[in-house]
Design an enzyme around this catalytic site. Sequence first.
Site, PDB file in Angstrom:
ATOM      1  N   HIS A   1      54.280  12.887 -34.108  1.00 36.60           N
ATOM      2  CA  HIS A   1      54.532  12.063 -32.918  1.00 36.60           C
ATOM      3  C   HIS A   1      56.022  11.811 -32.850  1.00 36.60           C
ATOM      4  O   HIS A   1      56.727  11.943 -33.854  1.00 36.60           O
ATOM      5  CB  HIS A   1      53.727  10.756 -32.970  1.00 36.60           C
ATOM      6  CG  HIS A   1      53.961   9.910 -34.192  1.00 36.60           C
ATOM      7  ND1 HIS A   1      55.077   9.118 -34.349  1.00 36.60           N
ATOM      8  CD2 HIS A   1      53.229   9.738 -35.323  1.00 36.60           C
ATOM      9  CE1 HIS A   1      55.003   8.476 -35.520  1.00 36.60           C
ATOM     10  NE2 HIS A   1      53.897   8.850 -36.140  1.00 36.60           N
TER      11      HIS A   1
ATOM     12  N   ASP B   1      52.098   3.737 -46.197  1.00 35.53           N
ATOM     13  CA  ASP B   1      52.632   4.215 -44.918  1.00 35.53           C
ATOM     14  C   ASP B   1      53.419   3.050 -44.338  1.00 35.53           C
ATOM     15  O   ASP B   1      52.847   2.007 -44.016  1.00 35.53           O
ATOM     16  CB  ASP B   1      51.466   4.625 -44.004  1.00 35.53           C
ATOM     17  CG  ASP B   1      51.934   5.238 -42.685  1.00 35.53           C
ATOM     18  OD1 ASP B   1      53.123   5.139 -42.349  1.00 35.53           O
ATOM     19  OD2 ASP B   1      51.071   5.805 -41.977  1.00 35.53           O
TER      20      ASP B   1
ATOM     21  N   ARG C   1      48.257  11.301 -47.763  1.00 33.46           N
ATOM     22  CA  ARG C   1      49.085  11.661 -46.596  1.00 33.46           C
ATOM     23  C   ARG C   1      50.527  11.705 -47.077  1.00 33.46           C
ATOM     24  O   ARG C   1      50.931  10.883 -47.911  1.00 33.46           O
ATOM     25  CB  ARG C   1      48.905  10.624 -45.474  1.00 33.46           C
ATOM     26  CG  ARG C   1      49.786  10.879 -44.262  1.00 33.46           C
ATOM     27  CD  ARG C   1      49.322  10.158 -42.992  1.00 33.46           C
ATOM     28  NE  ARG C   1      49.386   8.703 -43.042  1.00 33.46           N
ATOM     29  CZ  ARG C   1      48.342   7.886 -43.119  1.00 33.46           C
ATOM     30  NH1 ARG C   1      47.112   8.383 -43.176  1.00 33.46           N
ATOM     31  NH2 ARG C   1      48.492   6.578 -43.149  1.00 33.46           N
TER      32      ARG C   1
ATOM     33  N   TYR D   1      41.673  13.510 -46.411  1.00 34.36           N
ATOM     34  CA  TYR D   1      40.922  12.300 -46.759  1.00 34.36           C
ATOM     35  C   TYR D   1      39.475  12.703 -46.978  1.00 34.36           C
ATOM     36  O   TYR D   1      38.867  13.299 -46.086  1.00 34.36           O
ATOM     37  CB  TYR D   1      41.009  11.266 -45.630  1.00 34.36           C
ATOM     38  CG  TYR D   1      42.411  11.165 -45.027  1.00 34.36           C
ATOM     39  CD1 TYR D   1      43.354  10.290 -45.550  1.00 34.36           C
ATOM     40  CD2 TYR D   1      42.791  11.997 -43.973  1.00 34.36           C
ATOM     41  CE1 TYR D   1      44.630  10.223 -45.015  1.00 34.36           C
ATOM     42  CE2 TYR D   1      44.071  11.949 -43.431  1.00 34.36           C
ATOM     43  CZ  TYR D   1      44.993  11.053 -43.957  1.00 34.36           C
ATOM     44  OH  TYR D   1      46.257  11.009 -43.430  1.00 34.36           O
TER      45      TYR D   1
ATOM     46  N   ASP E   1      51.019 -24.151 -29.660  1.00 34.80           N
ATOM     47  CA  ASP E   1      52.297 -23.935 -28.973  1.00 34.80           C
ATOM     48  C   ASP E   1      53.214 -23.003 -29.770  1.00 34.80           C
ATOM     49  O   ASP E   1      54.432 -23.046 -29.645  1.00 34.80           O
ATOM     50  CB  ASP E   1      52.994 -25.290 -28.707  1.00 34.80           C
ATOM     51  CG  ASP E   1      53.274 -26.050 -29.995  1.00 34.80           C
ATOM     52  OD1 ASP E   1      52.836 -25.589 -31.070  1.00 34.80           O
ATOM     53  OD2 ASP E   1      53.929 -27.099 -29.924  1.00 34.80           O
TER      54      ASP E   1
ATOM     55  N   HIS F   1      55.376   5.056 -32.395  1.00 41.52           N
ATOM     56  CA  HIS F   1      54.838   6.201 -31.665  1.00 41.52           C
ATOM     57  C   HIS F   1      55.631   6.248 -30.372  1.00 41.52           C
ATOM     58  O   HIS F   1      55.245   5.672 -29.364  1.00 41.52           O
ATOM     59  CB  HIS F   1      53.330   6.047 -31.413  1.00 41.52           C
ATOM     60  CG  HIS F   1      52.528   6.017 -32.687  1.00 41.52           C
ATOM     61  ND1 HIS F   1      51.247   5.521 -32.764  1.00 41.52           N
ATOM     62  CD2 HIS F   1      52.840   6.433 -33.940  1.00 41.52           C
ATOM     63  CE1 HIS F   1      50.813   5.632 -34.011  1.00 41.52           C
ATOM     64  NE2 HIS F   1      51.754   6.164 -34.743  1.00 41.52           N
TER      65      HIS F   1
ATOM     66  N   HIS G   1      43.557  13.384 -37.785  1.00 43.89           N
ATOM     67  CA  HIS G   1      44.628  12.917 -36.888  1.00 43.89           C
ATOM     68  C   HIS G   1      45.628  14.029 -36.604  1.00 43.89           C
ATOM     69  O   HIS G   1      45.560  15.107 -37.191  1.00 43.89           O
ATOM     70  CB  HIS G   1      45.325  11.676 -37.461  1.00 43.89           C
ATOM     71  CG  HIS G   1      45.950  11.873 -38.815  1.00 43.89           C
ATOM     72  ND1 HIS G   1      47.179  12.461 -38.985  1.00 43.89           N
ATOM     73  CD2 HIS G   1      45.514  11.565 -40.067  1.00 43.89           C
ATOM     74  CE1 HIS G   1      47.474  12.487 -40.286  1.00 43.89           C
ATOM     75  NE2 HIS G   1      46.470  11.960 -40.959  1.00 43.89           N
TER      76      HIS G   1
ATOM     77  N   ASP H   1      59.210   5.736 -40.260  1.00 47.47           N
ATOM     78  CA  ASP H   1      57.770   5.922 -40.453  1.00 47.47           C
ATOM     79  C   ASP H   1      57.590   6.959 -41.551  1.00 47.47           C
ATOM     80  O   ASP H   1      57.733   8.152 -41.307  1.00 47.47           O
ATOM     81  CB  ASP H   1      57.134   6.374 -39.129  1.00 47.47           C
ATOM     82  CG  ASP H   1      55.609   6.440 -39.215  1.00 47.47           C
ATOM     83  OD1 ASP H   1      55.047   5.988 -40.223  1.00 47.47           O
ATOM     84  OD2 ASP H   1      54.987   6.943 -38.260  1.00 47.47           O
TER      85      ASP H   1
ATOM     86  N   HIS I   1      44.248   3.515 -40.725  1.00 42.51           N
ATOM     87  CA  HIS I   1      45.183   2.405 -40.493  1.00 42.51           C
ATOM     88  C   HIS I   1      44.744   1.149 -41.265  1.00 42.51           C
ATOM     89  O   HIS I   1      44.758   0.042 -40.745  1.00 42.51           O
ATOM     90  CB  HIS I   1      45.304   2.105 -38.988  1.00 42.51           C
ATOM     91  CG  HIS I   1      46.113   3.132 -38.255  1.00 42.51           C
ATOM     92  ND1 HIS I   1      46.209   3.177 -36.894  1.00 42.51           N
ATOM     93  CD2 HIS I   1      46.868   4.160 -38.704  1.00 42.51           C
ATOM     94  CE1 HIS I   1      46.985   4.191 -36.527  1.00 42.51           C
ATOM     95  NE2 HIS I   1      47.394   4.805 -37.614  1.00 42.51           N
TER      96      HIS I   1
HETATM   97 MN   LIG Z   1      53.415   8.247 -38.333  1.00 43.55          MN
END
Ligand SMILES: [Mn+2]
Length: 474
Positions: free
Chosen positions: A394, A307, A439, A422, A79, A401, A390, A318, A290
């Site tokens: 965005h 990230d 990144r 990468y 619950d 996103h 990628h 972000d 991710h």
């Molecule tokens: Mn991003």
Amino acid sequence: MDRYRLAFGHRWVQGAGLFLAALPLIAADSLWIPPYEYPYADVLSPAVYHQRRQQLLRSLGPRSLLLVVAAERHLRNGDVYYPYRQNSWLWYLTGIPEPNTILLLSSEGIQVQEQRVHALAFIPERNPRHERWEGARMGPVEAERLLGITALPRSAFDSLLLQILATTDTLYLLGLPTPLLRLPVSGRPFSIEQQETEWLRERFPQLVARRGFPPLVQLRAQKDTAELRLLRRAIAITGEALQALWHTARPGMSERDLQILLESELRRRGAEDVAFPTIVAAGPNACILHYTNGHRRIADGDLVLIDCGAQYAGYAADITRTIPISGYFTAEQRTLYNIVLEAQDSAIAACRPGVPFALPHQRAVAVLERRLRQLGILDTGSNVRHYFPHATSHHLGLDVHDVGPTDTLRPGYVITVEPGVYVPPGSPCDQRWWGIGIRIEDVVHITDNGAEILSAAIPRRPEEVEALLHVNRP
Ligand SMILES: [Mn+2]
């Protein structure tokens, strides 16, 4: 979760003795309604929401109705529910944080007592018995007072809707739950949207029902002053938390240790939540885009890719930074870091109104392709997408996103610029590059004549990053 609740909340049969003993207490307290407080520290003025709705109403044709449904509550197990988050459509147009809410925007207006309104919310009425368990909720009265929207009890919706739909030609539906389910036993597809449109077609043959409303997508993409303020705050919080983390991150800590530190720093600075699951990926894990597993103990010499983003008053930051845990980049790490930085600089330089949305990405790819070729990492047989799989940008807003057109950059857009390189182990290049993942992600606001980096205060040059890592080290 308190045991008190389990004893006579949902499992009250088991706790019947305690339940009976507590009866006089419940009776005595049943009149108390806890005072309502808006759950987010930053309340926008009613005028902001009003203006957004007015702008949208101008795009709504005659005899048209926009119907926005609140996000569902999601059961976690037993619950217990996941923490609730309003969907971004309803949040953007009303600020109402309650489930089971519906918003109507009507081109013709809806008669409510003596006045004709073009925006009307339906919210469950307050319920002292539930609020003893779950805390104070916003009801129609609080919505009118705090957010300036005409609101009725949710129970008034069904009959009123039937009246309104009889004189409506076009109905736009937003926020319907999961568009397509596959039933687990029969495997048959089940579409909530289809069920709803069939129901509508039977009763209102004149009505055209549409999913989504493009003018709202355009409106959400072009951030207003209030949104820019909240986005700046979310980004500032995220930057401060990242720098606090750099002062404490050491080899031997786990990825999870860093995640927990970072998230506590975010919340200490006013974030109500993370905007998405934090990624802390050390060593070769950074090649998983991710990655959220978190178990790796960070070894001397690892790069750590972080990230992350605060959610502040609903708005998402972000930001990605990649740091050498030992305090210095190795030669290979520095080489790749600098080409990602060069790709990012080149992409940011391309950000201005009127250019194709894809231009920053094309600029980043061009730099990476050229440099990786010079380093011999990319040869004639391999594709740059192996090392950069990628997109570069965005939209960013209430959603990490965020919705928005992707044809042309326009003033008011807020986008990320996040190239990366990468090199998964086993890649067709010299082994010394294997396992490096980098990144760098910043947030750019497209202005009337150029662009502004909203995250410019968060260091990203390699020597700045190294200096911050040494602040508390001997
Ligand atoms: Mn991003």
